[in-house]
Scaffold this motif. Sequence first.
Motif, PDB file in Angstrom:
ATOM      1  N   SER A  77       0.798  -1.232   0.000  1.00 37.95           N
ATOM      2  CA  SER A  77       0.000   0.000   0.000  1.00 37.95           C
ATOM      3  C   SER A  77       0.826   1.275   0.000  1.00 37.95           C
ATOM      4  O   SER A  77       0.269   2.360   0.211  1.00 37.95           O
ATOM      5  CB  SER A  77      -0.923   0.008   1.231  1.00 37.95           C
ATOM      6  N   GLU A 109      -6.099   0.236  -6.562  1.00 39.44           N
ATOM      7  CA  GLU A 109      -5.218  -0.062  -7.687  1.00 39.44           C
ATOM      8  C   GLU A 109      -5.478   0.936  -8.814  1.00 39.44           C
ATOM      9  O   GLU A 109      -6.616   1.097  -9.262  1.00 39.44           O
ATOM     10  CB  GLU A 109      -5.502  -1.493  -8.169  1.00 39.44           C
ATOM     11  N   GLY A 142      -8.304  -3.992  -7.557  1.00 40.47           N
ATOM     12  CA  GLY A 142      -7.707  -4.151  -6.242  1.00 40.47           C
ATOM     13  C   GLY A 142      -7.986  -2.982  -5.300  1.00 40.47           C
ATOM     14  O   GLY A 142      -7.789  -1.826  -5.665  1.00 40.47           O
ATOM     15  N   ARG A 143      -8.447  -3.316  -4.113  1.00 47.43           N
ATOM     16  CA  ARG A 143      -8.665  -2.304  -3.074  1.00 47.43           C
ATOM     17  C   ARG A 143      -8.211  -2.852  -1.723  1.00 47.43           C
ATOM     18  O   ARG A 143      -8.227  -4.054  -1.482  1.00 47.43           O
ATOM     19  CB  ARG A 143     -10.135  -1.909  -2.969  1.00 47.43           C
ATOM     20  N   GLN A 192      -5.072  -5.455  -1.518  1.00 49.11           N
ATOM     21  CA  GLN A 192      -5.657  -5.432  -2.856  1.00 49.11           C
ATOM     22  C   GLN A 192      -6.611  -6.610  -3.105  1.00 49.11           C
ATOM     23  O   GLN A 192      -6.328  -7.496  -3.931  1.00 49.11           O
ATOM     24  CB  GLN A 192      -4.561  -5.412  -3.925  1.00 49.11           C
ATOM     25  N   THR A 210      -9.268  -8.341  -4.974  1.00 50.72           N
ATOM     26  CA  THR A 210      -9.515  -8.145  -6.402  1.00 50.72           C
ATOM     27  C   THR A 210     -10.502  -9.177  -6.929  1.00 50.72           C
ATOM     28  O   THR A 210     -10.390 -10.360  -6.619  1.00 50.72           O
ATOM     29  CB  THR A 210      -8.197  -8.279  -7.202  1.00 50.72           C
TER      30      THR A 210
END
Length: 215
Positions: A52, A60, A123-124, A128, A130
């Motif tokens: 991160s 992302e 991705g978060r 990430q 996804t």
Amino acid sequence: MPITQQQLLQILPNAGRQAGVFVPVLNAAMGKYGIVTRLRIAAFIAQIGHESGHLTRLVESLNYRADRIVALGNAASPGSRWRALVPRAAELAGSSVRMGNAVYGGRMGNGPEASGEGYLYRGRGPIQITGKDNYRACGDAIGVDLIGNPELLEQPQYAALSAAWYWSVSGLNSLADAGDIQSIGSLINTGSKGKVPNGAADRLALYQTALRVLA
């Protein structure tokens, strides 16, 4: 053993003000998923710190130059999605939306490229999360609707929970207990053991710093 804001900043100095925001939610998330020993916390903070940008990037971007798309595609396995994007490099360059849909469309529970779900479920969070299937599983586990509200993973509370959930379901606590930092990085970055993850040296350096800080 909860981590303090001072300790987090010693490990991830570029976190800045984000350290104060993340300390309470990280402690809650780590406690929920058994990331409670020095070895586990050090490994977890090192990996999410690397992924991160010291807790400063939770989404992302997928904004690539054409030459980068070509380089990544040519380095990928024949028949892989990334390899298939090489002829489309000029079309996809500079657009996170087009790139996200091209890379992730039709995979991981996402609809086809034209559905827009590849970009929507990009991705978060610090690790990430996804793909639609992973958003659904994560949301079910942490008690929020991530299918309808994927942007919740951009909020520190849910970002921290998503990372700790992924860590737990991927069996990374046991690898942390064994000090197997490369395998942890490989699973997070490539999805399988045995491959050298991107940023392996930085992941290891952050882990070693975390061990010293948490001693």
